[in-house]
Scaffold this motif. Structure first.
Motif, PDB file in Angstrom:
ATOM      1  N   LYS A  94       0.840  -1.140   0.087  1.00  0.00           N
ATOM      2  CA  LYS A  94       0.155  -0.008   0.025  1.00  0.00           C
ATOM      3  C   LYS A  94       0.900   1.200  -0.049  1.00  0.00           C
ATOM      4  CE  LYS A  94      -4.190   1.811   2.188  1.00  0.00           C
ATOM      5  NZ  LYS A  94      -5.015   1.613   3.542  1.00  0.00           N
ATOM      6  N   LEU A  95       2.000   1.265   0.788  1.00  0.00           N
ATOM      7  CA  LEU A  95       2.948   2.386   1.010  1.00  0.00           C
ATOM      8  C   LEU A  95       3.630   2.576  -0.343  1.00  0.00           C
ATOM      9  CD1 LEU A  95       4.665   1.816   4.440  1.00  0.00           C
ATOM     10  CD2 LEU A  95       3.138   3.626   3.825  1.00  0.00           C
ATOM     11  N   LEU A  96       3.866   1.527  -1.248  1.00  0.00           N
ATOM     12  CA  LEU A  96       4.570   1.673  -2.634  1.00  0.00           C
ATOM     13  C   LEU A  96       3.354   2.022  -3.537  1.00  0.00           C
ATOM     14  CD1 LEU A  96       6.922  -1.249  -1.855  1.00  0.00           C
ATOM     15  CD2 LEU A  96       7.486   1.323  -1.917  1.00  0.00           C
ATOM     16  N   GLY A  97       2.180   1.762  -3.165  1.00  0.00           N
ATOM     17  CA  GLY A  97       1.128   2.114  -4.287  1.00  0.00           C
ATOM     18  C   GLY A  97       0.843   0.929  -5.290  1.00  0.00           C
ATOM     19  N   LEU A  98       1.002  -0.309  -4.692  1.00  0.00           N
ATOM     20  CA  LEU A  98       0.984  -1.502  -5.359  1.00  0.00           C
ATOM     21  C   LEU A  98      -0.352  -2.138  -5.515  1.00  0.00           C
ATOM     22  CD1 LEU A  98       4.458  -2.958  -4.909  1.00  0.00           C
ATOM     23  CD2 LEU A  98       3.650  -1.760  -6.813  1.00  0.00           C
ATOM     24  N   GLY A  99      -1.161  -1.666  -4.716  1.00  0.00           N
ATOM     25  CA  GLY A  99      -2.523  -2.366  -4.467  1.00  0.00           C
ATOM     26  C   GLY A  99      -2.552  -3.700  -3.540  1.00  0.00           C
ATOM     27  N   TYR A 100      -3.776  -4.406  -3.721  1.00  0.00           N
ATOM     28  CA  TYR A 100      -3.896  -5.217  -2.509  1.00  0.00           C
ATOM     29  C   TYR A 100      -4.256  -6.591  -3.521  1.00  0.00           C
ATOM     30  CZ  TYR A 100      -6.467  -8.102   0.756  1.00  0.00           C
ATOM     31  OH  TYR A 100      -6.824  -9.428   1.792  1.00  0.00           O
ATOM     32  N   PRO A 101      -3.923  -7.719  -2.817  1.00  0.00           N
ATOM     33  CA  PRO A 101      -3.327  -8.186  -1.942  1.00  0.00           C
ATOM     34  C   PRO A 101      -1.569  -7.758  -2.036  1.00  0.00           C
ATOM     35  CG  PRO A 101      -3.923 -10.075  -2.744  1.00  0.00           C
ATOM     36  CD  PRO A 101      -4.558  -8.848  -3.612  1.00  0.00           C
ATOM     37  N   TYR A 110       9.660   5.393   5.898  1.00  0.00           N
ATOM     38  CA  TYR A 110      10.703   6.288   5.699  1.00  0.00           C
ATOM     39  C   TYR A 110      11.370   6.228   4.628  1.00  0.00           C
ATOM     40  CZ  TYR A 110       9.605   7.860  10.585  1.00  0.00           C
ATOM     41  OH  TYR A 110       8.927   8.191  11.615  1.00  0.00           O
ATOM     42  N   LEU A 111      11.627   4.966   3.904  1.00  0.00           N
ATOM     43  CA  LEU A 111      12.606   5.092   2.793  1.00  0.00           C
ATOM     44  C   LEU A 111      11.833   5.936   1.568  1.00  0.00           C
ATOM     45  CD1 LEU A 111      14.856   3.426   1.507  1.00  0.00           C
ATOM     46  CD2 LEU A 111      13.385   1.766   0.704  1.00  0.00           C
ATOM     47  N   VAL A 112      10.323   5.499   1.381  1.00  0.00           N
ATOM     48  CA  VAL A 112       9.555   6.203   0.697  1.00  0.00           C
ATOM     49  C   VAL A 112       9.672   7.714   0.708  1.00  0.00           C
ATOM     50  CG1 VAL A 112       7.175   6.461  -0.401  1.00  0.00           C
ATOM     51  CG2 VAL A 112       8.206   4.206   0.067  1.00  0.00           C
ATOM     52  N   LYS A 113       9.545   8.134   1.952  1.00  0.00           N
ATOM     53  CA  LYS A 113       9.688   9.701   2.415  1.00  0.00           C
ATOM     54  C   LYS A 113      11.060  10.247   1.834  1.00  0.00           C
ATOM     55  CE  LYS A 113       6.386  10.641   5.986  1.00  0.00           C
ATOM     56  NZ  LYS A 113       6.158  10.727   7.383  1.00  0.00           N
ATOM     57  N   ASN A 114      12.024   9.306   2.132  1.00  0.00           N
ATOM     58  CA  ASN A 114      13.364  10.020   1.868  1.00  0.00           C
ATOM     59  C   ASN A 114      13.813   9.863   0.500  1.00  0.00           C
ATOM     60  OD1 ASN A 114      14.017  10.373   4.588  1.00  0.00           O
ATOM     61  ND2 ASN A 114      14.977   8.291   5.025  1.00  0.00           N
ATOM     62  N   LEU A 115      13.297   8.848  -0.291  1.00  0.00           N
ATOM     63  CA  LEU A 115      13.564   8.720  -1.830  1.00  0.00           C
ATOM     64  C   LEU A 115      12.692   9.784  -2.512  1.00  0.00           C
ATOM     65  CD1 LEU A 115      13.904   5.053  -2.272  1.00  0.00           C
ATOM     66  CD2 LEU A 115      15.752   6.420  -2.327  1.00  0.00           C
ATOM     67  N   ILE A 151       8.594  10.396  -4.366  1.00  0.00           N
ATOM     68  CA  ILE A 151       7.772   9.227  -5.180  1.00  0.00           C
ATOM     69  C   ILE A 151       8.569   8.992  -6.557  1.00  0.00           C
ATOM     70  CG2 ILE A 151       5.842   9.257  -6.626  1.00  0.00           C
ATOM     71  CD1 ILE A 151       4.463  11.051  -4.309  1.00  0.00           C
ATOM     72  N   GLU A 152       9.373   9.857  -6.952  1.00  0.00           N
ATOM     73  CA  GLU A 152       9.804   9.745  -8.614  1.00  0.00           C
ATOM     74  C   GLU A 152      10.990   8.780  -8.331  1.00  0.00           C
ATOM     75  OE1 GLU A 152       9.469   9.786 -12.343  1.00  0.00           O
ATOM     76  OE2 GLU A 152       8.167  11.080 -11.016  1.00  0.00           O
ATOM     77  N   LYS A 153      11.790   8.618  -7.336  1.00  0.00           N
ATOM     78  CA  LYS A 153      12.651   7.780  -7.151  1.00  0.00           C
ATOM     79  C   LYS A 153      12.554   6.452  -6.741  1.00  0.00           C
ATOM     80  CE  LYS A 153      17.654   9.393  -6.206  1.00  0.00           C
ATOM     81  NZ  LYS A 153      18.279   9.938  -5.074  1.00  0.00           N
ATOM     82  N   THR A 154      11.363   6.719  -5.747  1.00  0.00           N
ATOM     83  CA  THR A 154      10.640   5.327  -5.188  1.00  0.00           C
ATOM     84  C   THR A 154      10.171   4.570  -6.331  1.00  0.00           C
ATOM     85  OG1 THR A 154      10.153   6.421  -3.082  1.00  0.00           O
ATOM     86  CG2 THR A 154       8.967   4.373  -3.726  1.00  0.00           C
ATOM     87  N   ARG A 155       9.464   5.310  -7.475  1.00  0.00           N
ATOM     88  CA  ARG A 155       8.946   4.437  -8.474  1.00  0.00           C
ATOM     89  C   ARG A 155       9.965   3.678  -9.339  1.00  0.00           C
ATOM     90  NH1 ARG A 155       5.470   8.721 -10.926  1.00  0.00           N
ATOM     91  NH2 ARG A 155       4.192   8.481  -9.244  1.00  0.00           N
ATOM     92  N   ASN A 156      11.287   4.356  -9.417  1.00  0.00           N
ATOM     93  CA  ASN A 156      12.163   3.801 -10.270  1.00  0.00           C
ATOM     94  C   ASN A 156      12.579   2.352  -9.487  1.00  0.00           C
ATOM     95  OD1 ASN A 156      11.653   5.499 -12.246  1.00  0.00           O
ATOM     96  ND2 ASN A 156      13.193   6.929 -11.276  1.00  0.00           N
ATOM     97  N   LEU A 157      12.713   2.652  -8.223  1.00  0.00           N
ATOM     98  CA  LEU A 157      13.269   1.329  -7.461  1.00  0.00           C
ATOM     99  C   LEU A 157      12.660   0.335  -6.785  1.00  0.00           C
ATOM    100  CD1 LEU A 157      15.937   3.688  -5.390  1.00  0.00           C
ATOM    101  CD2 LEU A 157      16.385   1.975  -7.117  1.00  0.00           C
TER     102      LEU A 157
END
Ligand code: KG4
Ligand code: ZN
Length: 359
Positions: A176-183, A243-248, A250-256
């Motif tokens: 959910k944090l990574l915006g990937l959906g459920y489950p 915290y990882l998502v916050k630090n990176l 949205i853009e960087k998170t998406r790539n990683l």
């Protein structure tokens, strides 16, 4: 004996028909196992909405029952109905228990209430062959993470469990944090697989590859991996993803995403395997069993096999087929049969849904 079993503890509606034989070494023939998933209903919310789950169970149960009975092509009468009574989401359990009790009443068939965790354990016992006690069983689902020591099929005790989130819950929350959906479990596993496949360093077999994963640049914690007890904690891992998502950003998170998912998955796997093997060694078990939706994870399955082969080559490992790890009514029927052999049927008025039922 013919068993009709019903499982609605969470968001899967399942009805199975089993043929059971034997008392000392029961074995089972699956005549039908229909599972209707509600993923589409809950996906927009990023988690299960209990009232929507109950409503969907009520709608699905007659349909799934009809499909199951027609697939089973029964020639003999049903000897008893087994139904999951808890733990789980109360509204979901009410739907299944009410349906099963009505069915038992109008058809005059005995009924048995089954503990859902007993069910996950029972998934190992489709066939008792090769399972020697004592055994340790790792149950990892959306609601539970438990290590259970079994002296025999009837006698077992909880060695440890999660103090906060269950392993599956952590997968769902991280997704959910990574915006990937459920489950979250299957989608994180799929993203992790992309990372493993795309990496130039993946020169060893992709499944079960410890060394390669250690080279990941993103590092997440392995909570309680070295604690002396057999408890678990996964909420800190989820917070680390936050915290990882916050630090990176949205853009960087998406790539990683594939990289983060691979590391997240590996963090959970490392903790589960380390604690299971430590329990197996400390209690000198002869078999390791496992179950629950998280055991559908292919990396976890492969790495557990490798770890047992390397560290405990004399211990028998049973990993139930994937369709018996995620919620299904076959496991409810197997657990119900063992209970039936022990105590006979339950008094229908005693069967009640209990969301907080313990093993
Ligand atoms: O046992 P289960 O079907 O239902 C409960 O009793 O909770 O487990 C569901 C959980 C969910 O949290 C789901 O994300 C997780 O199992 N799961 C997985 C995988 N497939 C399902 N977790 C990791 N990897 C998977 N492939
Ligand atoms: Zn379950």
């Amino acid at each position: 004996m013919i068993i009709l079993s019903i499982e609605t503890s969470c968001d899967d509606t399942s009805v199975a028909v089993l043929e059971a034989r034997g008392r000392k070494r029961p074995c089972f023939n699956i005549l039908a196992n229909i599972v209707s998933s509600q993923n589409e209903i809950h996906a927009p919310f990023g988690g299960i909405v209990p009232n929507l789950a109950a409503r969907a169970h009520q709608k699905n149960l007659p349909i799934v029952l009809e499909k199951s009975l027609s697939e089973a092509k029964l020639k003999n009468k049903i000897d008893f109905i087994a139904v999951t009574v808890g733990p789980g989401l109360e509204p979901s359990l009410w739907a299944g228990v009410g349906f099963a009790k009505s069915l038992a009443f109008v058809s005059r068939i005995p009924i048995i209430g089954v503990n859902h965790i007993d069910g996950h354990i029972a998934a190992n016992f489709l066939d008792k062959k090769n399972i020697i006690f004592p055994a340790v069983c790792l149950v990892v689902s959306g609601g539970h993470t438990q290590l259970i020591l079994m002296e025999n099929y009837e006698k077992y005790r909880l060695l440890g469990e999660t103090r906060d989130d269950a392993a599956g819950e952590a997968f769902d929350k991280a997704a959910k944090l990574l915006g990937l959906g459920y489950p979250g479990g299957p989608v994180i596993a799929a993203e992790a697989a992309k990372f493993l496949i795309s990496s130039p360093e993946a020169d060893q077999p992709l499944v079960g590859n410890f060394q390669f994963l250690n080279k990941l640049k993103i590092i997440l914690p392995r909570p309680m991996i070295n604690s002396k007890d057999y408890d678990f904690s996964f909420s800190g891992l989820k917070t680390a993803v936050l915290y990882l998502v916050k630090n990176l950003g949205i853009e960087k998170t998406r790539n990683l995403i594939p990289n983060i998912c691979a590391e997240f998955q590996q963090a959970v796997i490392d903790v589960l395997i380390k604690k299971t093997l430590r329990a197996a060694k400390e209690y000198g078990v002869k078999s390791i069993l496992c179950g629950g939706g998280v055991m559908a994870n292919k990396e976890l399955r492969a790495q557990l096999k490798t770890a047992v082969q390397n560290e405990l080559p004399d211990v028998f490992l049973r990993v139930p087929p994937i369709e018996l790890c995620t919620d299904n009514a076959v496991m409810t029927g197997i657990a119900g049969y063992h209970k039936f052999l022990r105590n006979g049927a339950d008094k229908p008025e005693k069967i009640k849904a209990d969301g907080n039922l313990r093993v």
